[in-house]
Design a protein around this motif. Structure first.
Motif, PDB file in Angstrom:
ATOM      1  N   MET A   1     -12.546  -4.904   1.959  1.00 31.55           N
ATOM      2  CA  MET A   1     -13.616  -4.458   2.578  1.00 31.55           C
ATOM      3  C   MET A   1     -13.008  -3.473   3.847  1.00 31.55           C
ATOM      4  SD  MET A   1     -16.613  -4.295   3.130  1.00 31.55           S
ATOM      5  CE  MET A   1     -18.216  -4.026   4.063  1.00 31.55           C
ATOM      6  N   GLU A   2     -11.522  -3.998   4.251  1.00 29.37           N
ATOM      7  CA  GLU A   2     -11.150  -3.284   5.279  1.00 29.37           C
ATOM      8  C   GLU A   2     -10.720  -1.898   4.886  1.00 29.37           C
ATOM      9  OE1 GLU A   2      -8.005  -5.679   7.030  1.00 29.37           O
ATOM     10  OE2 GLU A   2      -9.272  -7.432   7.486  1.00 29.37           O
ATOM     11  N   ASN A   3     -10.432  -1.778   3.603  1.00 29.74           N
ATOM     12  CA  ASN A   3     -10.026  -0.449   3.020  1.00 29.74           C
ATOM     13  C   ASN A   3     -11.173   0.576   3.024  1.00 29.74           C
ATOM     14  OD1 ASN A   3      -8.177   1.511   2.238  1.00 29.74           O
ATOM     15  ND2 ASN A   3      -8.603   0.930  -0.071  1.00 29.74           N
ATOM     16  N   TYR A   4     -12.436   0.099   2.981  1.00 27.97           N
ATOM     17  CA  TYR A   4     -13.540   1.107   2.841  1.00 27.97           C
ATOM     18  C   TYR A   4     -13.839   1.384   4.201  1.00 27.97           C
ATOM     19  CZ  TYR A   4     -14.077  -0.438  -2.132  1.00 27.97           C
ATOM     20  OH  TYR A   4     -14.134  -0.605  -3.327  1.00 27.97           O
ATOM     21  N   MET A   5     -13.886   0.602   5.009  1.00 31.02           N
ATOM     22  CA  MET A   5     -13.698   0.709   6.534  1.00 31.02           C
ATOM     23  C   MET A   5     -13.048   1.928   7.144  1.00 31.02           C
ATOM     24  SD  MET A   5     -15.793   0.341   9.141  1.00 31.02           S
ATOM     25  CE  MET A   5     -16.911  -1.013   8.862  1.00 31.02           C
ATOM     26  N   ALA A   6     -11.769   1.624   6.637  1.00 30.74           N
ATOM     27  CA  ALA A   6     -10.832   2.841   7.140  1.00 30.74           C
ATOM     28  C   ALA A   6     -10.821   4.076   6.723  1.00 30.74           C
ATOM     29  CB  ALA A   6      -9.217   2.376   6.910  1.00 30.74           C
ATOM     30  N   LYS A   7     -11.511   4.030   5.431  1.00 32.24           N
ATOM     31  CA  LYS A   7     -11.843   5.255   4.799  1.00 32.24           C
ATOM     32  C   LYS A   7     -13.187   6.061   5.179  1.00 32.24           C
ATOM     33  CE  LYS A   7      -9.903   4.679   0.203  1.00 32.24           C
ATOM     34  NZ  LYS A   7     -10.089   4.279  -1.243  1.00 32.24           N
ATOM     35  N   ALA A   8     -14.062   4.882   5.544  1.00 40.93           N
ATOM     36  CA  ALA A   8     -15.268   5.408   6.273  1.00 40.93           C
ATOM     37  C   ALA A   8     -14.842   5.900   7.718  1.00 40.93           C
ATOM     38  CB  ALA A   8     -16.372   4.524   6.420  1.00 40.93           C
ATOM     39  N   ALA A   9     -14.205   5.398   8.356  1.00 35.82           N
ATOM     40  CA  ALA A   9     -13.832   5.827   9.846  1.00 35.82           C
ATOM     41  C   ALA A   9     -13.091   7.194   9.795  1.00 35.82           C
ATOM     42  CB  ALA A   9     -12.917   4.691  10.496  1.00 35.82           C
ATOM     43  N   ASP A  10     -12.100   7.363   8.736  1.00 32.46           N
ATOM     44  CA  ASP A  10     -11.345   8.611   8.648  1.00 32.46           C
ATOM     45  C   ASP A  10     -12.597   9.692   8.129  1.00 32.46           C
ATOM     46  OD1 ASP A  10      -9.022  10.232   8.517  1.00 32.46           O
ATOM     47  OD2 ASP A  10      -9.388  10.176   6.510  1.00 32.46           O
ATOM     48  N   ALA A  11     -13.297   9.448   7.352  1.00 34.13           N
ATOM     49  CA  ALA A  11     -14.255  10.326   6.715  1.00 34.13           C
ATOM     50  C   ALA A  11     -15.232  10.925   7.986  1.00 34.13           C
ATOM     51  CB  ALA A  11     -15.180   9.803   5.697  1.00 34.13           C
ATOM     52  N   PHE A  12     -15.382   9.900   8.811  1.00 37.14           N
ATOM     53  CA  PHE A  12     -16.305  10.294   9.974  1.00 37.14           C
ATOM     54  C   PHE A  12     -15.631  11.266  10.825  1.00 37.14           C
ATOM     55  CE2 PHE A  12     -17.944   9.509  14.223  1.00 37.14           C
ATOM     56  CZ  PHE A  12     -19.473   9.536  14.018  1.00 37.14           C
ATOM     57  N   LEU A  13     -14.361  11.067  11.183  1.00 34.76           N
ATOM     58  CA  LEU A  13     -13.646  12.061  12.025  1.00 34.76           C
ATOM     59  C   LEU A  13     -13.118  13.215  11.515  1.00 34.76           C
ATOM     60  CD1 LEU A  13     -10.926   9.412  13.207  1.00 34.76           C
ATOM     61  CD2 LEU A  13     -12.939  10.156  14.388  1.00 34.76           C
ATOM     62  N   THR A  14     -13.407  13.375  10.307  1.00 34.24           N
ATOM     63  CA  THR A  14     -13.152  14.598   9.592  1.00 34.24           C
ATOM     64  C   THR A  14     -14.093  15.494   9.159  1.00 34.24           C
ATOM     65  OG1 THR A  14     -12.316  13.772   7.607  1.00 34.24           O
ATOM     66  CG2 THR A  14     -10.620  14.115   9.013  1.00 34.24           C
ATOM     67  N   SER A  15     -15.100  14.748   8.570  1.00 35.13           N
ATOM     68  CA  SER A  15     -16.284  15.270   7.729  1.00 35.13           C
ATOM     69  C   SER A  15     -17.723  15.378   8.690  1.00 35.13           C
ATOM     70  CB  SER A  15     -16.527  14.703   6.517  1.00 35.13           C
ATOM     71  OG  SER A  15     -15.492  14.698   5.747  1.00 35.13           O
ATOM     72  N   ARG A  16     -17.744  14.682   9.634  1.00 33.78           N
ATOM     73  CA  ARG A  16     -19.089  14.724  10.595  1.00 33.78           C
ATOM     74  C   ARG A  16     -18.524  15.516  11.810  1.00 33.78           C
ATOM     75  NH1 ARG A  16     -22.622  10.612   9.479  1.00 33.78           N
ATOM     76  NH2 ARG A  16     -24.089  12.000  10.758  1.00 33.78           N
ATOM     77  N   PRO A  17     -19.692  16.167  12.224  1.00 34.50           N
ATOM     78  CA  PRO A  17     -19.521  16.824  13.694  1.00 34.50           C
ATOM     79  C   PRO A  17     -18.958  16.066  14.830  1.00 34.50           C
ATOM     80  CG  PRO A  17     -21.452  17.650  12.569  1.00 34.50           C
ATOM     81  CD  PRO A  17     -20.865  16.402  11.996  1.00 34.50           C
ATOM     82  N   TYR A  18     -17.781  16.468  15.585  1.00 35.32           N
ATOM     83  CA  TYR A  18     -17.423  15.898  16.811  1.00 35.32           C
ATOM     84  C   TYR A  18     -18.235  16.601  17.907  1.00 35.32           C
ATOM     85  CZ  TYR A  18     -14.121  14.567  20.380  1.00 35.32           C
ATOM     86  OH  TYR A  18     -13.803  13.921  21.700  1.00 35.32           O
ATOM     87  N   GLY A  19     -18.137  17.790  17.544  1.00 33.02           N
ATOM     88  CA  GLY A  19     -18.992  18.666  18.645  1.00 33.02           C
ATOM     89  C   GLY A  19     -19.236  20.223  18.006  1.00 33.02           C
ATOM     90  N   ILE A  20     -19.876  20.862  19.009  1.00 32.84           N
ATOM     91  CA  ILE A  20     -20.488  22.348  18.584  1.00 32.84           C
ATOM     92  C   ILE A  20     -20.202  22.908  19.703  1.00 32.84           C
ATOM     93  CG2 ILE A  20     -22.888  21.821  19.314  1.00 32.84           C
ATOM     94  CD1 ILE A  20     -23.791  23.838  17.114  1.00 32.84           C
ATOM     95  N   ARG A  21     -19.675  24.138  19.631  1.00 31.56           N
ATOM     96  CA  ARG A  21     -19.366  25.155  20.590  1.00 31.56           C
ATOM     97  C   ARG A  21     -20.339  26.382  20.343  1.00 31.56           C
ATOM     98  NH1 ARG A  21     -13.558  27.637  22.659  1.00 31.56           N
ATOM     99  NH2 ARG A  21     -13.780  25.704  23.914  1.00 31.56           N
ATOM    100  N   LEU A  22     -20.927  26.692  21.388  1.00 30.25           N
ATOM    101  CA  LEU A  22     -21.915  27.670  21.618  1.00 30.25           C
ATOM    102  C   LEU A  22     -21.198  28.721  22.515  1.00 30.25           C
ATOM    103  CD1 LEU A  22     -25.092  25.400  22.490  1.00 30.25           C
ATOM    104  CD2 LEU A  22     -24.399  26.054  20.439  1.00 30.25           C
ATOM    105  N   ASP A  23     -21.414  30.066  21.819  1.00 36.63           N
ATOM    106  CA  ASP A  23     -20.827  31.104  22.649  1.00 36.63           C
ATOM    107  C   ASP A  23     -22.059  31.984  22.932  1.00 36.63           C
ATOM    108  OD1 ASP A  23     -19.716  33.648  23.514  1.00 36.63           O
ATOM    109  OD2 ASP A  23     -17.760  33.154  22.383  1.00 36.63           O
ATOM    110  N   PHE A  24     -22.484  32.126  24.157  1.00 40.45           N
ATOM    111  CA  PHE A  24     -23.784  32.618  24.453  1.00 40.45           C
ATOM    112  C   PHE A  24     -23.411  34.274  24.594  1.00 40.45           C
ATOM    113  CE2 PHE A  24     -24.336  28.439  26.115  1.00 40.45           C
ATOM    114  CZ  PHE A  24     -25.615  28.236  25.628  1.00 40.45           C
ATOM    115  N   ARG A  25     -22.194  34.625  24.710  1.00 41.99           N
ATOM    116  CA  ARG A  25     -21.910  36.078  24.890  1.00 41.99           C
ATOM    117  C   ARG A  25     -22.082  36.663  23.310  1.00 41.99           C
ATOM    118  NH1 ARG A  25     -17.295  38.391  24.615  1.00 41.99           N
ATOM    119  NH2 ARG A  25     -16.235  36.354  24.999  1.00 41.99           N
ATOM    120  N   ARG A  26     -21.510  35.900  22.566  1.00 41.00           N
ATOM    121  CA  ARG A  26     -21.200  36.475  21.260  1.00 41.00           C
ATOM    122  C   ARG A  26     -22.460  36.104  20.173  1.00 41.00           C
ATOM    123  NH1 ARG A  26     -15.258  34.890  20.244  1.00 41.00           N
ATOM    124  NH2 ARG A  26     -15.794  35.244  18.079  1.00 41.00           N
ATOM    125  N   LYS A  27     -23.486  35.019  20.916  1.00 43.36           N
ATOM    126  CA  LYS A  27     -24.430  34.565  20.165  1.00 43.36           C
ATOM    127  C   LYS A  27     -24.064  33.926  18.846  1.00 43.36           C
ATOM    128  CE  LYS A  27     -27.679  37.717  22.330  1.00 43.36           C
ATOM    129  NZ  LYS A  27     -28.011  36.490  23.489  1.00 43.36           N
TER     130      LYS A  27
END
Length: 114
Positions: A1-27
């Motif tokens: 089970m721990e192996n699945y948790m490590a894979k899920a945690a890694d996938a969360f860090l690389t495949s899910r958004p950590y953030g979004i950058r909005l550039d209002f000048r360049r729209k």
């Protein structure tokens, strides 16, 4: 089970958004992962090197765990080290629910699976 948790945690860090950058000048915006790279890419990078997607950024929900504004650029982070749902030995469903509150309206607006 721990192996699945490590894979899920890694996938969360690389495949899910950590953030979004909005550039209002360049729209435009760019979604980035925990490595400050495009989603799915696990090589560390810098957000300012990522290509912007054109969009009316005023329509994008401007809420998150942490917001940093610098001139015409706003970075919205959806989680931190403290609020990462995979930070512990098990998935914290309350933290995941808080994260999804930010991601769900963004996914609907952009018409993407995030």
């Amino acid at each position: 089970m721990e192996n699945y948790m490590a894979k899920a945690a890694d996938a969360f860090l690389t495949s899910r958004p950590y953030g979004i950058r909005l550039d209002f000048r360049r729209k435009g915006f760019v979604l980035f992962n925990h490595n400050m790279n495009t989603l799915g890419n696990n090589v560390p990078c810098r957000v300012d090197m990522l290509p912007l997607e054109n969009f009316d950024v005023e329509d994008i929900p401007q809420s998150g765990d942490r917001i940093v504004r610098n001139g015409d650029v706003m970075d919205i982070f959806f989680y931190s080290e403290a609020s990462n749902p995979y930070a512990g030995d098990r998935l914290d469903l309350e933290k995941l629910k808080a994260y999804n509150k930010y991601i769900y309206p963004l996914a609907l607006l952009l018409d993407r699976n995030l």
